[in-house]
Design a protein around this motif. Structure first.
Motif, PDB file in Angstrom:
ATOM      1  N   GLY A 335       0.816  -1.210   0.000  1.00 44.37           N
ATOM      2  CA  GLY A 335       0.000   0.000   0.000  1.00 44.37           C
ATOM      3  C   GLY A 335       0.854   1.266   0.000  1.00 44.37           C
ATOM      4  N   LYS A 336       1.940   1.256   0.780  1.00 41.51           N
ATOM      5  CA  LYS A 336       2.830   2.422   0.834  1.00 41.51           C
ATOM      6  C   LYS A 336       3.568   2.615  -0.486  1.00 41.51           C
ATOM      7  CE  LYS A 336       3.565   2.385   5.845  1.00 41.51           C
ATOM      8  NZ  LYS A 336       4.551   2.178   6.937  1.00 41.51           N
ATOM      9  N   VAL A 337       3.961   1.521  -1.115  1.00 40.96           N
ATOM     10  CA  VAL A 337       4.620   1.616  -2.416  1.00 40.96           C
ATOM     11  C   VAL A 337       3.672   2.242  -3.442  1.00 40.96           C
ATOM     12  CG1 VAL A 337       5.541   0.267  -4.343  1.00 40.96           C
ATOM     13  CG2 VAL A 337       6.235  -0.278  -2.014  1.00 40.96           C
ATOM     14  N   LEU A 338       2.431   1.799  -3.454  1.00 48.36           N
ATOM     15  CA  LEU A 338       1.455   2.339  -4.406  1.00 48.36           C
ATOM     16  C   LEU A 338       1.175   3.808  -4.117  1.00 48.36           C
ATOM     17  CD1 LEU A 338      -1.007  -0.693  -4.526  1.00 48.36           C
ATOM     18  CD2 LEU A 338       0.560   0.026  -6.326  1.00 48.36           C
ATOM     19  N   ASP A 339       1.067   4.167  -2.840  1.00 48.11           N
ATOM     20  CA  ASP A 339       0.863   5.572  -2.481  1.00 48.11           C
ATOM     21  C   ASP A 339       2.001   6.438  -3.008  1.00 48.11           C
ATOM     22  OD1 ASP A 339      -1.560   5.277  -1.184  1.00 48.11           O
ATOM     23  OD2 ASP A 339      -0.667   4.984   0.792  1.00 48.11           O
ATOM     24  N   ALA A 340       3.226   5.942  -2.873  1.00 44.37           N
ATOM     25  CA  ALA A 340       4.386   6.704  -3.339  1.00 44.37           C
ATOM     26  C   ALA A 340       4.373   6.859  -4.854  1.00 44.37           C
ATOM     27  CB  ALA A 340       5.674   6.022  -2.883  1.00 44.37           C
ATOM     28  N   PHE A 341       4.027   5.802  -5.570  1.00 43.06           N
ATOM     29  CA  PHE A 341       3.991   5.876  -7.034  1.00 43.06           C
ATOM     30  C   PHE A 341       2.893   6.826  -7.505  1.00 43.06           C
ATOM     31  CE2 PHE A 341       6.096   1.447  -7.729  1.00 43.06           C
ATOM     32  CZ  PHE A 341       7.304   1.997  -7.335  1.00 43.06           C
ATOM     33  N   ILE A 342       1.787   6.838  -6.784  1.00 43.36           N
ATOM     34  CA  ILE A 342       0.725   7.804  -7.112  1.00 43.36           C
ATOM     35  C   ILE A 342       1.234   9.223  -6.887  1.00 43.36           C
ATOM     36  CG2 ILE A 342      -1.530   8.684  -6.392  1.00 43.36           C
ATOM     37  CD1 ILE A 342      -2.294   5.772  -5.715  1.00 43.36           C
ATOM     38  N   ASP A 348       5.240   1.994 -14.518  1.00 46.82           N
ATOM     39  CA  ASP A 348       6.206   1.165 -15.224  1.00 46.82           C
ATOM     40  C   ASP A 348       5.475  -0.077 -15.711  1.00 46.82           C
ATOM     41  OD1 ASP A 348       8.143  -1.347 -14.887  1.00 46.82           O
ATOM     42  OD2 ASP A 348       9.353   0.373 -15.475  1.00 46.82           O
ATOM     43  N   ARG A 349       5.620  -0.415 -16.966  1.00 47.13           N
ATOM     44  CA  ARG A 349       4.845  -1.536 -17.516  1.00 47.13           C
ATOM     45  C   ARG A 349       5.221  -2.862 -16.860  1.00 47.13           C
ATOM     46  NH1 ARG A 349       7.490  -4.126 -22.030  1.00 47.13           N
ATOM     47  NH2 ARG A 349       9.524  -3.177 -22.486  1.00 47.13           N
ATOM     48  N   PHE A 350       6.475  -2.981 -16.440  1.00 48.73           N
ATOM     49  CA  PHE A 350       6.876  -4.215 -15.767  1.00 48.73           C
ATOM     50  C   PHE A 350       6.243  -4.299 -14.374  1.00 48.73           C
ATOM     51  CE2 PHE A 350      10.397  -3.240 -18.716  1.00 48.73           C
ATOM     52  CZ  PHE A 350      10.325  -4.387 -19.502  1.00 48.73           C
ATOM     53  N   SER A 380      -5.765   6.618 -10.633  1.00 46.90           N
ATOM     54  CA  SER A 380      -5.000   7.867 -10.653  1.00 46.90           C
ATOM     55  C   SER A 380      -4.032   7.928 -11.815  1.00 46.90           C
ATOM     56  CB  SER A 380      -4.242   8.036  -9.336  1.00 46.90           C
ATOM     57  OG  SER A 380      -3.248   7.042  -9.206  1.00 46.90           O
ATOM     58  N   LYS A 381      -3.472   6.777 -12.212  1.00 46.72           N
ATOM     59  CA  LYS A 381      -2.541   6.736 -13.340  1.00 46.72           C
ATOM     60  C   LYS A 381      -3.242   6.370 -14.643  1.00 46.72           C
ATOM     61  CE  LYS A 381       0.653   7.914 -12.841  1.00 46.72           C
ATOM     62  NZ  LYS A 381       0.897   9.377 -12.798  1.00 46.72           N
ATOM     63  N   GLN A 382      -4.569   6.245 -14.622  1.00 49.22           N
ATOM     64  CA  GLN A 382      -5.380   5.956 -15.813  1.00 49.22           C
ATOM     65  C   GLN A 382      -4.913   4.674 -16.505  1.00 49.22           C
ATOM     66  OE1 GLN A 382      -5.338   9.543 -18.208  1.00 49.22           O
ATOM     67  NE2 GLN A 382      -6.226  10.781 -16.581  1.00 49.22           N
ATOM     68  N   ILE A 383      -4.657   3.654 -15.682  1.00 53.84           N
ATOM     69  CA  ILE A 383      -4.162   2.373 -16.190  1.00 53.84           C
ATOM     70  C   ILE A 383      -5.346   1.426 -16.406  1.00 53.84           C
ATOM     71  CG2 ILE A 383      -2.700   0.380 -15.683  1.00 53.84           C
ATOM     72  CD1 ILE A 383      -1.068   2.279 -13.844  1.00 53.84           C
ATOM     73  N   LEU A 384      -5.652   1.142 -17.644  1.00 53.93           N
ATOM     74  CA  LEU A 384      -6.730   0.206 -17.941  1.00 53.93           C
ATOM     75  C   LEU A 384      -6.152  -1.216 -17.925  1.00 53.93           C
ATOM     76  CD1 LEU A 384      -9.649  -0.368 -18.735  1.00 53.93           C
ATOM     77  CD2 LEU A 384      -8.983  -0.055 -21.131  1.00 53.93           C
ATOM     78  N   SER A 385      -6.103  -1.787 -16.729  1.00 55.85           N
ATOM     79  CA  SER A 385      -5.612  -3.160 -16.583  1.00 55.85           C
ATOM     80  C   SER A 385      -6.830  -4.068 -16.427  1.00 55.85           C
ATOM     81  CB  SER A 385      -4.693  -3.274 -15.358  1.00 55.85           C
ATOM     82  OG  SER A 385      -4.393  -4.623 -15.095  1.00 55.85           O
ATOM     83  N   LYS A 386      -7.245  -4.678 -17.512  1.00 60.48           N
ATOM     84  CA  LYS A 386      -8.434  -5.527 -17.465  1.00 60.48           C
ATOM     85  C   LYS A 386      -8.275  -6.711 -16.510  1.00 60.48           C
ATOM     86  CE  LYS A 386     -10.042  -4.172 -22.059  1.00 60.48           C
ATOM     87  NZ  LYS A 386     -10.437  -4.610 -23.423  1.00 60.48           N
ATOM     88  N   PRO A 387      -7.087  -7.355 -16.424  1.00 60.07           N
ATOM     89  CA  PRO A 387      -6.946  -8.444 -15.447  1.00 60.07           C
ATOM     90  C   PRO A 387      -7.200  -7.985 -14.020  1.00 60.07           C
ATOM     91  CG  PRO A 387      -5.173  -8.550 -17.051  1.00 60.07           C
ATOM     92  CD  PRO A 387      -5.899  -7.267 -17.310  1.00 60.07           C
ATOM     93  N   ILE A 388      -6.682  -6.800 -13.654  1.00 61.43           N
ATOM     94  CA  ILE A 388      -6.894  -6.295 -12.300  1.00 61.43           C
ATOM     95  C   ILE A 388      -8.354  -5.933 -12.082  1.00 61.43           C
ATOM     96  CG2 ILE A 388      -6.414  -4.368 -10.745  1.00 61.43           C
ATOM     97  CD1 ILE A 388      -3.545  -4.379 -11.692  1.00 61.43           C
TER      98      ILE A 388
END
Length: 660
Positions: A335-342, A348-350, A380-388
């Motif tokens: 959760g903290k990692v995701l907060d920081a990336f936001i 990053d695609r990987f 927030s990053k507008q990532i259309l990840s259908k699997p997620i």
């Protein structure tokens, strides 16, 4: 190295010397020992109960001991430690004991009783290991929901022997032992005036002033004082000053991360420490590969707290190594990692691919807070990840009762923002509707408004709840004690009202009051429309001038009576002639050009965002001929001539005999 003796016949120990072995107490009665221990330990641990009450531990009686072989003594009625014979080699010569083996054993124990049982079999114990044992006892000895050590641990003679020794002769401890013992006490509620704590702190301060503490001890001391005294601790500045004088190359990766943790408590002094922070940020690039998942999350958290937006190379490299650690992060760490990336706008695609694999494989068992964080990151990053999105939708349908109102909103909003309906959309929104019917009042007004507005973006219109959200009572709740409603809420209410008129004509309930509306959905902040991409607009405008013959035949950034702003508007009369943009009479058709740059689409895709999809949908319902000019089609054109031909096909494919 100083040694602490911990013989099994502790009832015969009269005093504890840190020089060599602890002398046996043959000249003092047992009750004398307990009396001395009681005087030292009583004021230690504070109760967590309300009020000034503090737990004090009194030893009402002393255990009776007997000897079976004249040497090995143990309490009557208590089992003899079964490990004694297994650990005889340690008793015979502790100096040769491998320190790593000791700490491996220590870390394998899951209770204080196991730790005390282990060290009671040892004839003597180096002070560093004794401090480590004390720390492990404090780490594992707390009961669930209770931060205090159990009474039986506090009254254990081995535990008392450790504590009394640290209190009576801290000057004889090594630096590592001293700060480790102090660190152990920070794991529990401690009376600030306890003799043990005061003595340890005083000794640490003396060594600090003498400059005799090495880097690691300085870091441990700083974090311990922060826990005990808070960021206002005056000694902290002296510690940071000494750390600034050390070479970063001599710091271990753990110490570097400790530096970040220390500095993040001093946010009000971040400008004062910025030069030092810049050095740490640059040096940290060389240690990222050796950081554990926990340390990676701590560094990212500190960078957020300290607002280190200039440290993007470090954030990118941390993100690169976070990819391989995703399965190993705890829920809190991820959760903290995701907060920081936001916060830093990093994607990053990987990382996204690894996150997809993690969520898909574990989504049904993931903590709801982590699920909402993952969805917040995608949104927030507008990532259309259908699997997620598909996995989260399935998890919500199966375990909706686990999610709080705020988590439900964070989970549903990205579906609307990303303009995506999962395969189980009917089950998903049926479940959401059931929850809203049952727990409508549990949702905070603004959370509820965002949730219902998100549903309308993907044509899952909240018709059954429109009467409630347009009611004066709800609008009053939404405004709260503020003098006016925030602009985003007003825009969402206005768009929901427009949706009820255009897409839900069967809805006959109340609609919002006139004062609860905006004049435009396009605002500098909190906008429900994405501003036109200037470079793309400039290219299209030049092509239109060539196509139509003059700038007068089209208008730019036109605000309609329906709150939307059209990028380019072209007017046609009944015979298909293009009219000057200033003409308002004899207008038979209006063409709305949507010049859609990359920001109007999901990340790295050709999928429109929800707010752009609803805009084009509403413009069509309002009678406009909507013509989409996406950036990825313009980028394929090789010349201005091709651009003009492209615009001709786009604008007048339905009216080939158009004239201007």
């Amino acid at each position: 190295m100083a040694l602490i003796t911990l013989r099994r016949n502790l009832c015969h120990l009269s005093d504890f010397r840190i020089h060599g072995a602890l002398a046996a107490l043959k000249h003092q009665p047992v009750n004398h020992v307990h009396k001395a221990v009681k005087e030292h330990l009583c004021p230690w641990f504070c109760s967590l109960q309300p009020g000034p009450f503090r737990v004090r531990f009194h030893h009402a009686y002393c255990k009776k001991f007997h000897s079976e072989n004249g040497n090995d003594l143990h309490p009557v009625g208590e089992p003899v430690f079964s490990q004694v014979h297994d650990w005889d080699s340690f008793e015979q010569n502790l100096k040769t004991m491998d320190e790593q083996m000791f700490y491996r054993r220590l870390n394998n124990f899951t209770s204080s009783e196991e730790v005390l049982s282990f060290i009671s079999t040892l004839q003597s114990l180096p002070d560093t290991m004794a401090a480590g044992a004390l720390q492990r006892i404090c780490e594992v000895g707390k009961r669930d929901g209770d931060q205090r050590l159990p009474k039986e641990i506090l009254e254990n003679p081995v535990f008392q022997a450790l504590c009394v020794q640290f209190e009576q002769e801290p000057s004889n401890l090594s630096n590592t032992s001293l700060v480790t013992a102090l660190q152990a006490l920070t794991l529990l509620p401690v009376d600030p005036q306890s003799g043990l704590l005061l003595n340890l702190v005083a000794e640490c301060q003396q060594r600090l002033r003498r400059g005799s503490l090495e880097v690691h001890s300085l870091c441990v001391l700083a974090e311990s004082l922060l826990k005990l005294q808070g960021p206002e601790c005056k000694t902290l500045d002296l510690i940071i000053h000494q750390l600034q004088g050390e070479k970063l190359e001599e710091f271990t990766p753990e110490d570097i991360v400790a530096l970040y943790r220390i500095l993040q408590t001093c946010t009000e002094k971040v400008d004062q420490h910025q030069t030092f922070l810049n050095k740490i940020n640059s040096f940290s690039l060389s240690i990222v590969s050796s950081l554990s998942p926990k340390l990676i999350s701590q560094v990212l958290t500190a960078l957020v707290v300290l607002d280190q937006t200039q440290a993007l190379p470090l954030v990118i490299k941390l993100g690169k190594y976070a990819v391989r650690h995703i399965p190993n992060f705890t829920n809190e760490e991820l959760g903290k990692v995701l907060d920081a990336f936001i916060y830093f706008g990093h994607h990053d695609r990987f990382f996204i691919k690894a996150l997809e694999q993690h969520v898909v494989s574990l989504c049904l068992s993931l903590d709801p807070e982590v699920v909402s964080k993952v969805m917040g990151y995608c949104g927030s990053k507008q990532i259309l990840s259908k699997p997620i999105l598909n996995a989260v939708a399935e998890a919500f349908v199966c375990h909706s009762e686990k999610f709080s109102p705020s988590q439900i909103s964070e989970l549903i909003e990205p579906f609307g923002k990303l303009n995506y309906l999962p395969p189980n959309a009917s089950a998903l929104f049926r479940k959401l509707e059931d929850i809203l019917f049952t727990h409508f009042s549990s949702f905070p007004p603004k959370t509820l408004l965002k949730l219902l507005h998100s549903c309308s973006l993907i044509e899952c219109h909240p018709v059954n709840f429109m009467a409630k959200i347009f009611s004066p009572y709800f609008l009053q709740q939404l405004q709260g004690e503020e003098s006016h409603l925030d602009r985003l809420s007003l825009a969402q209410l206005t768009q929901l009202m427009l949706t009820s008129l255009l897409e839900c004509p069967f809805y006959k309930g109340p609609r919002r009051l006139p004062k609860y509306q905006v004049k435009s959905f396009l605002t500098p902040c909190c906008s429900l429309e994405t501003p036109v991409d200037f470079q793309l607009y400039k290219s299209v405008m030049m092509g239109l001038i060539d196509l139509l013959g003059a700038r007068v035949y089209f208008a730019s950034k036109v605000l309609t009576p329906y709150y939307y702003t059209i990028d380019v508007e072209i007017k046609l009369d009944e015979e298909g002639f293009v009219l000057p943009s200033t003409f308002d009479e004899d207008v038979h058709k209006r063409i709305a050009l949507c010049i859609d740059g990359p920001k109007r689409f999901c990340l790295n895709s050709k999928h429109l965002l929800g707010k752009e999809a609803i805009k084009q949908r509403h413009l069509r319902l309002l009678g406009y001929q909507v013509v989409q000019i996406p950036y990825y089609e313009i980028e394929t054109l090789q010349s201005r001539f091709e651009l003009v031909e492209y615009l001709q096909r786009k604008l007048f494919s339905e009216t080939p005999d158009v004239r201007w």
